[in-house]
Motif scaffolding. Structure first.
Motif, short mmCIF file in Angstrom:
data_model
loop_
_atom_site.label_atom_id
_atom_site.label_comp_id
_atom_site.label_asym_id
_atom_site.label_seq_id
_atom_site.Cartn_x
_atom_site.Cartn_y
_atom_site.Cartn_z
N UNK A 74 -9.98 -2.58 -22.29
CA UNK A 74 -9.23 -1.66 -23.15
C UNK A 74 -10.15 -0.58 -23.71
N UNK A 75 -11.37 -0.95 -24.08
CA UNK A 75 -12.33 0.05 -24.56
C UNK A 75 -12.69 1.03 -23.45
N UNK A 76 -12.89 0.53 -22.25
CA UNK A 76 -13.19 1.41 -21.11
C UNK A 76 -12.04 2.39 -20.88
N UNK A 101 -6.52 -4.13 -11.63
CA UNK A 101 -5.93 -4.18 -12.98
C UNK A 101 -6.09 -2.85 -13.71
N UNK A 102 -7.31 -2.27 -13.63
CA UNK A 102 -7.58 -1.01 -14.32
C UNK A 102 -6.75 0.13 -13.73
N UNK A 103 -6.60 0.15 -12.41
CA UNK A 103 -5.82 1.21 -11.79
C UNK A 103 -4.33 1.06 -12.12
N UNK A 104 -3.86 -0.18 -12.14
CA UNK A 104 -2.46 -0.43 -12.51
C UNK A 104 -2.21 0.02 -13.95
N UNK A 163 -2.25 9.90 -24.18
CA UNK A 163 -2.39 8.45 -24.30
C UNK A 163 -3.17 8.15 -25.56
N UNK A 164 -2.71 7.20 -26.36
CA UNK A 164 -3.40 6.82 -27.59
C UNK A 164 -4.08 5.47 -27.41
N UNK A 165 -5.01 5.18 -28.29
CA UNK A 165 -5.69 3.88 -28.26
C UNK A 165 -4.67 2.77 -28.48
N UNK A 166 -3.70 3.02 -29.33
CA UNK A 166 -2.66 2.02 -29.58
C UNK A 166 -1.85 1.74 -28.30
N UNK A 167 -1.52 2.81 -27.56
CA UNK A 167 -0.84 2.63 -26.28
C UNK A 167 -1.64 1.72 -25.35
N UNK A 168 -2.94 1.97 -25.31
CA UNK A 168 -3.82 1.21 -24.42
C UNK A 168 -3.87 -0.26 -24.85
N UNK A 169 -4.01 -0.50 -26.13
CA UNK A 169 -4.08 -1.88 -26.61
C UNK A 169 -2.79 -2.64 -26.29
N UNK A 170 -1.67 -1.99 -26.48
CA UNK A 170 -0.38 -2.65 -26.19
C UNK A 170 -0.25 -2.95 -24.69
N UNK A 171 -0.62 -1.98 -23.85
CA UNK A 171 -0.49 -2.17 -22.40
C UNK A 171 -1.42 -3.26 -21.91
N UNK A 172 -2.67 -3.28 -22.41
CA UNK A 172 -3.63 -4.30 -21.97
C UNK A 172 -3.19 -5.68 -22.45
N UNK A 217 -1.14 -10.93 -20.99
CA UNK A 217 -0.37 -11.94 -21.74
C UNK A 217 -1.08 -12.34 -23.04
N UNK A 218 -1.53 -11.33 -23.76
CA UNK A 218 -2.17 -11.55 -25.05
C UNK A 218 -1.36 -10.86 -26.14
N UNK A 219 -1.77 -11.07 -27.40
CA UNK A 219 -1.23 -10.29 -28.50
C UNK A 219 -2.18 -9.13 -28.77
N UNK A 220 -1.64 -8.01 -29.24
CA UNK A 220 -2.50 -6.88 -29.57
C UNK A 220 -3.54 -7.28 -30.60
N UNK A 221 -3.17 -8.17 -31.51
CA UNK A 221 -4.10 -8.62 -32.55
C UNK A 221 -5.30 -9.34 -31.96
N UNK A 222 -5.12 -9.98 -30.79
CA UNK A 222 -6.24 -10.68 -30.15
C UNK A 222 -7.36 -9.70 -29.79
N UNK A 223 -6.98 -8.49 -29.35
CA UNK A 223 -7.98 -7.50 -28.96
C UNK A 223 -8.76 -6.97 -30.15
N UNK A 224 -8.19 -7.08 -31.34
CA UNK A 224 -8.86 -6.60 -32.56
C UNK A 224 -9.62 -7.70 -33.28
#
Length: 473
Positions: A416-418, A463-466, A380-389, A394-401
């Protein structure tokens, strides 16, 4: 044997040693499927599913098994070894956990009807309670938010309470506890009403027995046996999808039992509406009763399962088993997809450590289970996590950054950081850089905040388990 418990305990102690000495691969391939049974003379017999397994055990492990049995059996009984076919020919019977499970009113046939001409005598009947496992009962079933409704329904049906739904269908993926629940219901129903007829079969056994009955021209006996049940439980009913004649027979059996007010319980890997390979009439009948889903076990339930399983295994082996909290938490957090995988990891740990499991550190536990972790691990990559979260909330990946700090974005970012800390090998500074160039202290704060919130926020925990299950595939 007057009681099955001592023999089962002896075999449990032997298995702990054999797992360590033979290794998980050989033990799982040849001994895990063997079962302790009572022979016609009352002596214990180790029964293997095939002659090949019997021969391997005889060549490679029988001397050691005999030694371990002699060391642990205070009654000094002799253990025999037979294949399933040899055992049935010799007239052996399943080893009961309660005296009333062996029904004396009429003979119980072997796993499949006996082959005999129609004129040779009374027609053979299909097996009753074929595959029922003693360890799957309500005492060992750990209820929690994910399965408490299913547990309540199962207890109510097994109590023979009035006003029951019919049929009851439990559904959920492999490893969610369906077989355990149906076994528990069968044992409880027989305990509560020994005079009533309870039949438990897997759908595979239903299918093979029906096919044999057709070949032997004994379908009348097959129908008579099943339709006389006060409670019929069929496990993994999805297995008969596409088997037209078997589906037809099950449909008519279900209809007959329901018309007589008998109780019928099924399990499946999907809700009835999704069993598209099953005949429409049967699917409609399955949908007409109570459809009850089993959800994935949450963290609290997984920890409860581990504690109960550890206590049971320890008692079987003759010592009080315990483990460090951080080790149990690691198991509960790492093996989230299936209760069977979770219990398998604990079995491996106990087999390797024995009574020393109470002193096993987290690092030692991870080293012991490393082959299991490698086999199940998806990178699993950080990018994978950001996209899934981002998708989940219902956000954009850019919002997390971004630098935005409103709660609708800040909380998913912390989640996502957790997840990045839990599911990747990236360092805290590296994780921070991948979230818009943040400092590692921001990641530490996010991880601690999510840990605090998980204790009191069941929605966040779900949410985290899903997300974890999705990311691990």
């Amino acid at each position: 044997m007057t009681s099955s418990a001592p023999a089962v305990s002896v075999w449990g102690k032997a298995c702990l040693a054999l797992r360590r000495e033979l290794g998980e691969a050989d033990f799982g391939s040849w001994l895990a499927q063997a079962a302790l049974r009572e022979g016609p003379d009352g002596a214990p017999v180790l029964v293997t599913p095939t002659g090949v397994a019997r021969d391997w055990i005889r060549r490679n492990a029988w001397r050691r098994i005999s030694e371990l049995w002699a060391q642990n059996d205070p009654e000094g009984r002799r253990l025999d070894l037979k294949s399933k076919m040899e055992f049935e020919v010799a007239g052996g019977a399943p080893l009961p956990s309660h005296p009333h499970v062996i029904e004396t009113a009429e003979p119980v046939s072997s796993d499949v009807p006996q082959v005999s001409p129609p004129t040779a005598g009374p027609a053979a009947r299909p097996a009753r309670n074929s595959g029922l496992q003693e360890r799957f009962n309500f005492d060992t079933f750990v209820p929690g938010p994910a399965n408490e409704f299913a547990h309540a329904v199962g207890k109510r049906v097994a109590s023979w309470a009035d006003g029951h739904f019919n049929p009851v269908v439990f559904h959920g993926p492999y490893g969610f506890g369906k077989t355990h629940l149906l076994n528990a219901m069968a044992w409880e129903a027989m305990r509560n009403a020994p005079d009533k007829k309870v039949i438990y079969l897997t759908a595979e056994r239903f299918l093979s027995t029906f096919v044999r009955a057709v070949m032997d021209r004994q379908t009348a006996a097959f129908k008579e046996e099943l339709r006389a049940a006060d409670l019929l439980l069929i496990d993994d009913v999805h297995f008969i999808g596409g088997k037209q004649s078997s589906q037809e027979e099950l449909f008519h059996t279900l209809t007959a039992l329901m018309e007589d007010g008998r109780r019928v319980v099924f399990s499946a890997d999907r809700p009835p509406s999704a069993l598209t390979e099953v005949d429409a009439r049967l699917r409609s009948h399955l949908s007409a009763g109570l459809v009850c889903g089993l959800e994935p076990a949450d963290r609290t339930l997984r920890l409860g399962i581990l504690e109960r399983k550890l206590d049971t295994l320890g008692r079987q082996a003759g010592f009080a088993a315990s483990a460090r909290p951080e080790v149990l938490q690691f198991l509960a957090d790492r093996f989230t997809d299936s209760v069977r995988e979770l219990e398998g990891a604990l079995n491996t740990l106990l087999a390797r450590a024995g009574e020393d499991i109470r002193t096993v550190s987290l690092d030692e536990a991870q080293n012991i289970l490393r082959p299991h972790l490698r086999g199940a691990e998806k990178r699993v990559t950080v990018d994978d996590i950001q996209k899934a979260v981002a998708e989940h909330y219902s956000l954009r990946q850019a919002d997390l950054l971004s630098e935005r700090r409103n709660r609708a974005i800040a909380r998913p970012r912390q989640a996502a950081m957790w997840l990045a800390k839990q599911l990747t090998t990236r360092s805290l500074p590296d994780i921070g850089r991948r979230f818009g160039g943040r400092d590692h202290t921001t990641v530490i704060h996010a991880v601690r905040r999510i840990e605090e919130l998980k204790a009191d926020d069941p929605v966040l925990t779900r949410d985290l388990e899903t997300l974890t299950r999705k990311l691990r595939g």
